[in-house]
Design an enzyme around this catalytic site. Sequence first.
Site, short mmCIF file in Angstrom:
data_model
loop_
_atom_site.label_atom_id
_atom_site.label_comp_id
_atom_site.label_asym_id
_atom_site.label_seq_id
_atom_site.Cartn_x
_atom_site.Cartn_y
_atom_site.Cartn_z
N ASP A 152 -54.96 24.07 10.12
CA ASP A 152 -53.94 23.94 9.08
C ASP A 152 -52.71 23.29 9.68
OD1 ASP A 152 -53.66 24.96 6.12
OD2 ASP A 152 -51.68 25.08 7.05
N ARG A 175 -62.87 25.63 0.04
CA ARG A 175 -63.37 26.65 -0.90
C ARG A 175 -64.35 26.18 -1.97
NH1 ARG A 175 -57.57 28.44 -2.27
NH2 ARG A 175 -57.48 26.23 -1.76
N TYR A 231 -41.54 23.63 4.85
CA TYR A 231 -42.24 24.93 4.80
C TYR A 231 -41.47 25.99 5.58
CZ TYR A 231 -46.64 23.83 2.46
OH TYR A 231 -47.59 23.53 1.52
N ARG A 281 -59.56 17.94 2.76
CA ARG A 281 -59.97 19.32 2.47
C ARG A 281 -61.47 19.44 2.20
NH1 ARG A 281 -55.77 22.91 0.84
NH2 ARG A 281 -53.99 22.33 2.08
C1 LIG Z 1 -49.76 21.06 2.82
C2 LIG Z 1 -50.94 21.37 3.71
C3 LIG Z 1 -51.35 22.66 4.15
N1 LIG Z 1 -52.46 22.48 4.94
C4 LIG Z 1 -52.80 21.15 5.01
C5 LIG Z 1 -51.82 20.43 4.27
C6 LIG Z 1 -51.77 18.94 4.17
C7 LIG Z 1 -52.73 18.41 3.18
C8 LIG Z 1 -52.32 18.69 1.76
O1 LIG Z 1 -51.25 18.26 1.36
O2 LIG Z 1 -53.12 19.33 1.07
C9 LIG Z 1 -53.88 20.52 5.76
C10 LIG Z 1 -55.18 21.19 5.85
N2 LIG Z 1 -55.51 22.46 5.49
C11 LIG Z 1 -56.83 22.68 5.74
C12 LIG Z 1 -57.35 21.53 6.36
C13 LIG Z 1 -58.76 21.52 6.96
C14 LIG Z 1 -59.51 20.34 7.08
C15 LIG Z 1 -60.01 19.73 5.78
O3 LIG Z 1 -61.10 20.08 5.36
O4 LIG Z 1 -59.29 18.85 5.26
C16 LIG Z 1 -56.34 20.57 6.39
C17 LIG Z 1 -56.39 19.12 6.87
C18 LIG Z 1 -57.57 23.90 5.47
C19 LIG Z 1 -57.08 24.84 4.45
N3 LIG Z 1 -55.80 25.26 4.26
C20 LIG Z 1 -55.76 26.21 3.27
C21 LIG Z 1 -57.08 26.41 2.79
C22 LIG Z 1 -57.51 27.40 1.73
C23 LIG Z 1 -57.15 28.76 2.18
C24 LIG Z 1 -58.23 29.80 2.07
O5 LIG Z 1 -59.36 29.59 2.52
O6 LIG Z 1 -57.90 30.85 1.54
C25 LIG Z 1 -57.91 25.57 3.53
C26 LIG Z 1 -59.40 25.44 3.43
C27 LIG Z 1 -54.57 26.91 2.79
C28 LIG Z 1 -53.31 26.16 2.63
N4 LIG Z 1 -52.70 25.45 3.62
C29 LIG Z 1 -51.58 24.84 3.10
C30 LIG Z 1 -51.46 25.23 1.75
C31 LIG Z 1 -50.37 24.79 0.81
C32 LIG Z 1 -52.52 26.09 1.47
C33 LIG Z 1 -52.75 26.87 0.20
C34 LIG Z 1 -53.12 26.01 -0.91
C35 LIG Z 1 -54.58 25.75 -0.91
O7 LIG Z 1 -55.30 26.75 -0.81
O8 LIG Z 1 -54.99 24.60 -1.01
C36 LIG Z 1 -50.69 23.95 3.86
#
Ligand SMILES: Cc1c2[nH]c(c1CCC(=O)O)Cc1[nH]c(c(CCC(=O)O)c1C)Cc1[nH]c(c(CCC(=O)O)c1C)Cc1[nH]c(c(C)c1CCC(=O)O)C2
Length: 367
Positions: A82, A35, A158, A31
């Site tokens: 994502d 943010r 999910y 990640r």
């Molecule tokens: C479970 C999962 C998700 N997404 C992802 C996973 C596996 C990794 C982990 O376990 O954390 C993977 C993911 N999501 C995102 C990336 C981008 C690349 C990186 O920088 O790692 C990657 C590799 C961007 C994101 N994916 C998300 C954001 C934040 C959303 C936003 O900008 O509003 C980002 C930058 C949103 C997201 N997407 C997901 C959730 C549960 C959420 C909300 C919770 C949170 O905000 O952390 C599903």
Amino acid sequence: MPEEFPPLKNDLLLRAARGEQTERAPVWVMRQAGRYLPEFRAIRAHHEFFEICRTPELATEITVQPIRRYSGLIDAAIIFSDILVIPQAMGMEVLMNPGPSFPDPLNTPADIAKLRTTVDVNKELGYVFAALTRTRHELAGEVPLIGFSGAPWTLFAYMIEGGGSKTLQKAKSWLFKYPEESKSLILRIADVCVDYLVGQVKAGAQLLQVFDSWANELSPHDFATFSLPSLKLIATNVRARIAAEHLPDVPLTLFAKGANARSSITAAAGLGYNVLGLDWCISPEEVREVVGDSVALQGNLDPNVLYGGRDAIEREVQRMCRAFRAQAAPKGWIANLGHGITPGVDPDDLKWFFQCVHKYSSSTHAW
Ligand SMILES: Cc1c2[nH]c(c1CCC(=O)O)Cc1[nH]c(c(CCC(=O)O)c1C)Cc1[nH]c(c(CCC(=O)O)c1C)Cc1[nH]c(c(C)c1CCC(=O)O)C2
């Protein structure tokens, strides 16, 4: 004809992923494009989450933000996207408000009929491929580019829960009430993951990571029953397709968060992945004892250490370097957090984390 990309100037990640000794541990964080970065929030303020994923110019820009900010300190980029783009490609609606939500989740096996019978990843996910290709050019070989996919069990969960969940009650009800339908849906998701991951290699991904973020919710027996077969299918079929299509033989990483039982680690190490990602709830020494040198390891600092201030970060990085036997001769280790970086972290504290990894994992550091 495959695309021509600029030559790679920093291959630490790829060498460590293949189990080689490196002059210091490569480092990136899950990640890392997100943010906690003001430059990410500035773009996000004007664009929906999935709009960014689907717009290669924006996805590329966000992917390279941490590479620019931490230039010389960070050893990999991970494509901004994502894991939930796969359920979307299979025909489900997914919103991000602010966490993921599915307006119409799978309630019973009868709902499987709502999914697309075949998924054309070029048509449904071509925007990710376009973003990868664009990003490879933009990176100009500074660091390798990681592609990724969710793991079938996590995606299945999910698709049934319809979003985040504390207990996974609905997804687990499926496992126990409809085990055969669950297994077959999980394998069907795995087939889409294979096409998607191979497409990412074609588009320019130089390492692939599979995120089984909800592996920790399964007992060792259920992890072996429901998740492992699909993880094995992915590694086997991605490798076979890469060979058949004469694509680059990229390393594969499996991050099965919290699958920390001895039997799970032993099995995971034998699936065909080059790297196992670890969370912070298991000690690296223990994992090495189980897997020997058969795989490289990635991880595993508790992401909350980044809230502890500089002394704590330094102390814990030192501890991590020792635990991965990285003093003097880091070998087969990719430094990372044990899960994604969280939004409240000060970007300068992450910088300090990178600096500490450079210092304490260096083969020239005197302990
Ligand atoms: C479970 C999962 C998700 N997404 C992802 C996973 C596996 C990794 C982990 O376990 O954390 C993977 C993911 N999501 C995102 C990336 C981008 C690349 C990186 O920088 O790692 C990657 C590799 C961007 C994101 N994916 C998300 C954001 C934040 C959303 C936003 O900008 O509003 C980002 C930058 C949103 C997201 N997407 C997901 C959730 C549960 C959420 C909300 C919770 C949170 O905000 O952390 C599903």
